[in-house]
Write a protein that holds these residues in place. Structure first.
Motif, PDB file in Angstrom:
ATOM      1  N   GLY A  73      37.326  24.974  -0.661  1.00 54.93           N
ATOM      2  CA  GLY A  73      37.830  26.345  -0.680  1.00 54.93           C
ATOM      3  C   GLY A  73      38.373  26.797   0.658  1.00 54.93           C
ATOM      4  O   GLY A  73      39.171  27.751   0.730  1.00 54.93           O
ATOM      5  N   ASP A  74      37.948  26.132   1.756  1.00 54.57           N
ATOM      6  CA  ASP A  74      38.437  26.512   3.084  1.00 54.57           C
ATOM      7  C   ASP A  74      39.953  26.358   3.187  1.00 54.57           C
ATOM      8  O   ASP A  74      40.613  27.123   3.901  1.00 54.57           O
ATOM      9  CB  ASP A  74      37.771  25.656   4.174  1.00 54.57           C
ATOM     10  N   GLN A  75      40.496  25.357   2.463  1.00 53.45           N
ATOM     11  CA  GLN A  75      41.938  25.120   2.552  1.00 53.45           C
ATOM     12  C   GLN A  75      42.736  26.297   1.981  1.00 53.45           C
ATOM     13  O   GLN A  75      43.800  26.654   2.499  1.00 53.45           O
ATOM     14  CB  GLN A  75      42.323  23.802   1.842  1.00 53.45           C
ATOM     15  N   HIS A  76      42.224  26.909   0.933  1.00 52.69           N
ATOM     16  CA  HIS A  76      42.925  28.038   0.329  1.00 52.69           C
ATOM     17  C   HIS A  76      42.812  29.292   1.212  1.00 52.69           C
ATOM     18  O   HIS A  76      43.776  30.046   1.353  1.00 52.69           O
ATOM     19  CB  HIS A  76      42.366  28.309  -1.072  1.00 52.69           C
ATOM     20  N   THR A  77      41.632  29.489   1.803  1.00 50.36           N
ATOM     21  CA  THR A  77      41.444  30.626   2.724  1.00 50.36           C
ATOM     22  C   THR A  77      42.372  30.499   3.920  1.00 50.36           C
ATOM     23  O   THR A  77      43.007  31.487   4.341  1.00 50.36           O
ATOM     24  CB  THR A  77      39.982  30.690   3.190  1.00 50.36           C
ATOM     25  N   PHE A  78      42.453  29.284   4.478  1.00 57.27           N
ATOM     26  CA  PHE A  78      43.338  29.065   5.632  1.00 57.27           C
ATOM     27  C   PHE A  78      44.785  29.379   5.273  1.00 57.27           C
ATOM     28  O   PHE A  78      45.502  30.039   6.029  1.00 57.27           O
ATOM     29  CB  PHE A  78      43.212  27.623   6.118  1.00 57.27           C
ATOM     30  N   MET A  79      45.231  28.896   4.118  1.00 55.94           N
ATOM     31  CA  MET A  79      46.627  29.100   3.739  1.00 55.94           C
ATOM     32  C   MET A  79      46.938  30.578   3.513  1.00 55.94           C
ATOM     33  O   MET A  79      48.064  31.026   3.807  1.00 55.94           O
ATOM     34  CB  MET A  79      46.960  28.296   2.479  1.00 55.94           C
ATOM     35  N   GLU A  80      45.993  31.343   3.024  1.00 57.57           N
ATOM     36  CA  GLU A  80      46.222  32.780   2.872  1.00 57.57           C
ATOM     37  C   GLU A  80      46.552  33.418   4.217  1.00 57.57           C
ATOM     38  O   GLU A  80      47.486  34.227   4.329  1.00 57.57           O
ATOM     39  CB  GLU A  80      44.990  33.449   2.253  1.00 57.57           C
ATOM     40  N   HIS A  81      45.789  33.061   5.237  1.00 60.08           N
ATOM     41  CA  HIS A  81      46.047  33.598   6.586  1.00 60.08           C
ATOM     42  C   HIS A  81      47.351  33.043   7.156  1.00 60.08           C
ATOM     43  O   HIS A  81      48.128  33.786   7.782  1.00 60.08           O
ATOM     44  CB  HIS A  81      44.880  33.262   7.513  1.00 60.08           C
ATOM     45  N   PHE A  82      47.585  31.755   6.935  1.00 62.58           N
ATOM     46  CA  PHE A  82      48.773  31.117   7.500  1.00 62.58           C
ATOM     47  C   PHE A  82      50.050  31.748   6.944  1.00 62.58           C
ATOM     48  O   PHE A  82      50.999  32.025   7.692  1.00 62.58           O
ATOM     49  CB  PHE A  82      48.743  29.614   7.194  1.00 62.58           C
ATOM     50  N   LEU A  83      50.078  31.983   5.651  1.00 61.48           N
ATOM     51  CA  LEU A  83      51.283  32.543   5.034  1.00 61.48           C
ATOM     52  C   LEU A  83      51.563  33.954   5.532  1.00 61.48           C
ATOM     53  O   LEU A  83      52.730  34.383   5.586  1.00 61.48           O
ATOM     54  CB  LEU A  83      51.130  32.542   3.508  1.00 61.48           C
ATOM     55  N   LYS A  84      50.530  34.678   5.916  1.00 67.03           N
ATOM     56  CA  LYS A  84      50.719  36.037   6.428  1.00 67.03           C
ATOM     57  C   LYS A  84      51.177  36.052   7.884  1.00 67.03           C
ATOM     58  O   LYS A  84      51.964  36.915   8.284  1.00 67.03           O
ATOM     59  CB  LYS A  84      49.410  36.825   6.315  1.00 67.03           C
ATOM     60  N   GLU A  85      50.706  35.077   8.659  1.00 68.14           N
ATOM     61  CA  GLU A  85      50.875  35.158  10.109  1.00 68.14           C
ATOM     62  C   GLU A  85      51.916  34.206  10.692  1.00 68.14           C
ATOM     63  O   GLU A  85      52.456  34.467  11.773  1.00 68.14           O
ATOM     64  CB  GLU A  85      49.526  34.904  10.800  1.00 68.14           C
ATOM     65  N   ALA A  86      52.219  33.110  10.031  1.00 64.11           N
ATOM     66  CA  ALA A  86      53.127  32.110  10.613  1.00 64.11           C
ATOM     67  C   ALA A  86      54.559  32.632  10.670  1.00 64.11           C
ATOM     68  O   ALA A  86      54.999  33.378   9.782  1.00 64.11           O
ATOM     69  CB  ALA A  86      53.064  30.822   9.803  1.00 64.11           C
ATOM     70  N   ARG A  87      55.286  32.227  11.689  1.00 61.34           N
ATOM     71  CA  ARG A  87      56.677  32.634  11.877  1.00 61.34           C
ATOM     72  C   ARG A  87      57.531  31.409  12.201  1.00 61.34           C
ATOM     73  O   ARG A  87      57.226  30.639  13.124  1.00 61.34           O
ATOM     74  CB  ARG A  87      56.793  33.654  13.012  1.00 61.34           C
ATOM     75  N   ASP A  97      55.815  19.777  16.310  1.00 56.76           N
ATOM     76  CA  ASP A  97      55.265  20.637  17.362  1.00 56.76           C
ATOM     77  C   ASP A  97      55.313  22.108  16.969  1.00 56.76           C
ATOM     78  O   ASP A  97      54.381  22.872  17.252  1.00 56.76           O
ATOM     79  CB  ASP A  97      56.034  20.439  18.671  1.00 56.76           C
ATOM     80  N   ILE A  98      56.385  22.511  16.305  1.00 58.96           N
ATOM     81  CA  ILE A  98      56.494  23.901  15.837  1.00 58.96           C
ATOM     82  C   ILE A  98      55.352  24.202  14.871  1.00 58.96           C
ATOM     83  O   ILE A  98      54.685  25.246  14.978  1.00 58.96           O
ATOM     84  CB  ILE A  98      57.865  24.138  15.153  1.00 58.96           C
ATOM     85  N   PHE A  99      55.115  23.293  13.947  1.00 57.98           N
ATOM     86  CA  PHE A  99      54.031  23.488  12.978  1.00 57.98           C
ATOM     87  C   PHE A  99      52.673  23.461  13.667  1.00 57.98           C
ATOM     88  O   PHE A  99      51.776  24.253  13.332  1.00 57.98           O
ATOM     89  CB  PHE A  99      54.093  22.411  11.893  1.00 57.98           C
ATOM     90  N   ARG A 100      52.501  22.549  14.610  1.00 58.91           N
ATOM     91  CA  ARG A 100      51.214  22.435  15.294  1.00 58.91           C
ATOM     92  C   ARG A 100      50.841  23.753  15.977  1.00 58.91           C
ATOM     93  O   ARG A 100      49.698  24.230  15.868  1.00 58.91           O
ATOM     94  CB  ARG A 100      51.261  21.294  16.311  1.00 58.91           C
ATOM     95  N   LYS A 101      51.806  24.353  16.658  1.00 57.60           N
ATOM     96  CA  LYS A 101      51.536  25.621  17.349  1.00 57.60           C
ATOM     97  C   LYS A 101      51.182  26.725  16.356  1.00 57.60           C
ATOM     98  O   LYS A 101      50.282  27.540  16.591  1.00 57.60           O
ATOM     99  CB  LYS A 101      52.751  26.016  18.184  1.00 57.60           C
ATOM    100  N   GLN A 102      51.907  26.762  15.239  1.00 53.52           N
ATOM    101  CA  GLN A 102      51.638  27.787  14.238  1.00 53.52           C
ATOM    102  C   GLN A 102      50.260  27.588  13.591  1.00 53.52           C
ATOM    103  O   GLN A 102      49.520  28.547  13.362  1.00 53.52           O
ATOM    104  CB  GLN A 102      52.723  27.780  13.164  1.00 53.52           C
ATOM    105  N   LEU A 103      49.908  26.348  13.311  1.00 51.58           N
ATOM    106  CA  LEU A 103      48.617  26.064  12.688  1.00 51.58           C
ATOM    107  C   LEU A 103      47.460  26.408  13.629  1.00 51.58           C
ATOM    108  O   LEU A 103      46.448  26.983  13.204  1.00 51.58           O
ATOM    109  CB  LEU A 103      48.544  24.588  12.286  1.00 51.58           C
ATOM    110  N   LEU A 104      47.614  26.077  14.900  1.00 46.54           N
ATOM    111  CA  LEU A 104      46.552  26.331  15.866  1.00 46.54           C
ATOM    112  C   LEU A 104      46.402  27.814  16.198  1.00 46.54           C
ATOM    113  O   LEU A 104      45.361  28.231  16.737  1.00 46.54           O
ATOM    114  CB  LEU A 104      46.817  25.539  17.156  1.00 46.54           C
ATOM    115  N   SER A 105      47.400  28.609  15.870  1.00 44.19           N
ATOM    116  CA  SER A 105      47.326  30.042  16.153  1.00 44.19           C
ATOM    117  C   SER A 105      46.472  30.798  15.132  1.00 44.19           C
ATOM    118  O   SER A 105      46.137  31.965  15.330  1.00 44.19           O
ATOM    119  CB  SER A 105      48.733  30.653  16.178  1.00 44.19           C
ATOM    120  N   ILE A 106      46.104  30.112  14.027  1.00 44.02           N
ATOM    121  CA  ILE A 106      45.306  30.745  12.978  1.00 44.02           C
ATOM    122  C   ILE A 106      43.832  30.575  13.302  1.00 44.02           C
ATOM    123  O   ILE A 106      43.352  29.461  13.537  1.00 44.02           O
ATOM    124  CB  ILE A 106      45.619  30.129  11.602  1.00 44.02           C
ATOM    125  N   ASP A 107      43.098  31.674  13.314  1.00 42.93           N
ATOM    126  CA  ASP A 107      41.656  31.617  13.608  1.00 42.93           C
ATOM    127  C   ASP A 107      40.887  30.982  12.457  1.00 42.93           C
ATOM    128  O   ASP A 107      41.199  31.208  11.301  1.00 42.93           O
ATOM    129  CB  ASP A 107      41.121  33.028  13.854  1.00 42.93           C
TER     130      ASP A 107
END
Length: 449
Positions: A376-390, A439-449
């Motif tokens: 379930g952690d994967q779905h929680t992470f994606m919810e935050h990622f879709l809101k915050e990633a640019r 690298d673009i994805f890595r930075k975006q992924l690491l920016s999610i708490d």
């Protein structure tokens, strides 16, 4: 009633045996299906070779019969063979006990009703039915049926191999082994087998051809035997891996390019479905050859549904599920897909490697998995990622997770529906651009708490 809802997943029921998935739950799944689909008179039942599969299949059979359904037990069969039997000899209803490519302590249930694979809300509805506990009562019966010979005869009647063809098959000790041996011997091929005996401990490697580490033995065997091609199957025989005669791994989206060219030779204008993880070169090949390309979310149930909605002749996804609705039934069948590929290669003047070398290609990665702690952690992470990633200057596709398309490459991140992990994949015109997108994805992924 306490039930682990997490085992009711996007396109099947799957979990750790005796930790959320046991005989009691599987018995109730049988009762719930028979109750919700109350016009079901008979149902095909199959199982893979896992150590827990027999007892779970017995429980499922008992549940169906308690609600008045006639159970036709096929025994140990690949999932596509269950689908074949359901189409040819039943009402299009079939239940398969299988953990697919997961480790040995997992198991699950794949479900087809009326030739339709249950997914999403339909599976969640079964969970709620079980919680309520209102089940139909009846007196079903049981019989067994050996479907090996009818299935092999059907494939052989469709596939033509013009001359003896040497290949290696790695079945990973999954349930496909005996059927693969029987099929390619019946087709007149010279078959060299790796791990074609069924062993629920999977002692040699995971039966998961999308993990390229599991193909090491196949590559070595193809070179040693000087075979034309190598094929690999997952634990229940519905996913295909391919290696050419030089030992190059041919990923499923590139297999799809060859299948698409073959289908579109005589079927101009046909629709072909592919999932979000596939190469951008695949839709280009489809359209170049006169076809219509449709992108779909990942998952064999979703792919199959899109195939039916669009009346597509071919569909496939990066995990290795290939669906032929041209000369076949439209369900995912790795044995039939392998036979079609052997037919294409045997009929060509080119070696297998040359056939694929003619296709457009860039630089890409296999599926990459970022493992998380709990289900379930994967779905929680994606919810935050879709809101915050640019992602500036890119075309964003939210079909399944987030696919970010640039003019010279793309990247994808999505939540796995089978294990607690994120699935990523990247492709670009060259190595430098591939690394930039990663690298673009890595930075975006690491920016999610």
């Amino acid at each position: 009633m306490s039930i682990d809802k997490k085992v009711f997943r996007a396109y099947d029921v799957r979990g750790i045996v005796d930790q959320g998935l046991d005989e009691s739950l599987v018995y109730d799944i049988g009762r719930a299906i028979a109750t919700r689909y109350d016009d079901m008179q008979s149902c095909m039942l199959g199982r893979d070779g896992r150590l827990s599969s027999l007892r779970l299949a017995d429980a499922l059979s008992d549940g169906l019969q308690s609600a008045g359904v006639q159970v036709v037990d096929l025994g140990e069969v690949p999932t596509p063979v269950l689908y074949f039997a359901a189409h040819e000899y039943g009402q299009g209803c079939g239940l398969m006990i299988t953990g697919s490519h997961n480790p040995p302590h997992y198991n699950g249930v794949k479900m087809m009703v009326g030739k339709h694979t249950l997914a999403g809300d339909e599976i969640e509805a079964l969970y709620h039915d079980i919680v309520k506990g209102n089940f139909k009562k009846g007196h079903g019966n049981y019989r067994s049926f050996n479907v090996l010979e009818p299935y092999i005869d059907k494939v052989v009647s469709d596939i033509s191999i013009p001359h003896p063809f040497r290949l290696v098959a790695d079945c990973g000790n999954g349930v496909a082994g005996p059927y693969v041996v029987a099929l390619f011997e019946a087709l007149g091929c010279e078959l060299h087998c790796l791990y074609c005996d069924i062993d629920g401990n999977f002692p040699n490697h995971h039966a998961n051809p999308s993990d390229e580490n599991t193909l090491v033995d196949l590559v070595a065997a193809v070179k040693k035997t000087q075979s034309e091609i190598g094929i690999a199957f997952d634990g229940d025989g519905d996913r295909l891996g391919v290696v050419d005669e030089l030992g190059n791994i041919i990923r499923p989206d590139r297999q799809m390019m060859v299948y698409a060219q073959d289908v579109l030779q005589d079927q101009k204008g046909a629709c072909i479905v592919y999932d979000v993880k596939c190469s951008s070169h695949l839709p280009a090949i489809i359209e170049k050859n006169g076809g219509k390309a449709h992108r779909c979310r990942t998952g064999h149930s979703y792919i199959k549904s899109m195939l039916k909605q669009s009346d597509a002749l071919l569909a496939g996804e990066m995990s290795g599920h290939i669906f032929f609705n041209d000369r076949w039934y439209g369900f995912d069948d790795a044995l039939y897909a392998a036979a079609r590929l052997v037919e294409i290669c045997a009929d060509s003047a080119d070696r297998c490697s040359a056939i694929f070398a003619k296709l457009p290609h860039g630089v890409d990665t296999p599926e990459l998995n970022v493992h998380l702690k709990d289900e379930g952690d994967q779905h929680t992470f994606m919810e935050h990622f879709l809101k915050e990633a640019r992602f500036n200057g890119a075309k964003l596709d939210y079909t399944d997770g987030l696919r970010v398309d640039y003019k010279d490459g793309w990247g994808l991140v999505r939540a796995s529906n089978t294990t607690p992990c994120l699935v990523l994949r990247f492709e670009a015109d060259n190595e430098n651009r591939l690394n930039e997108i990663k690298d673009i994805f890595r930075k975006q992924l690491l920016s999610i708490d």
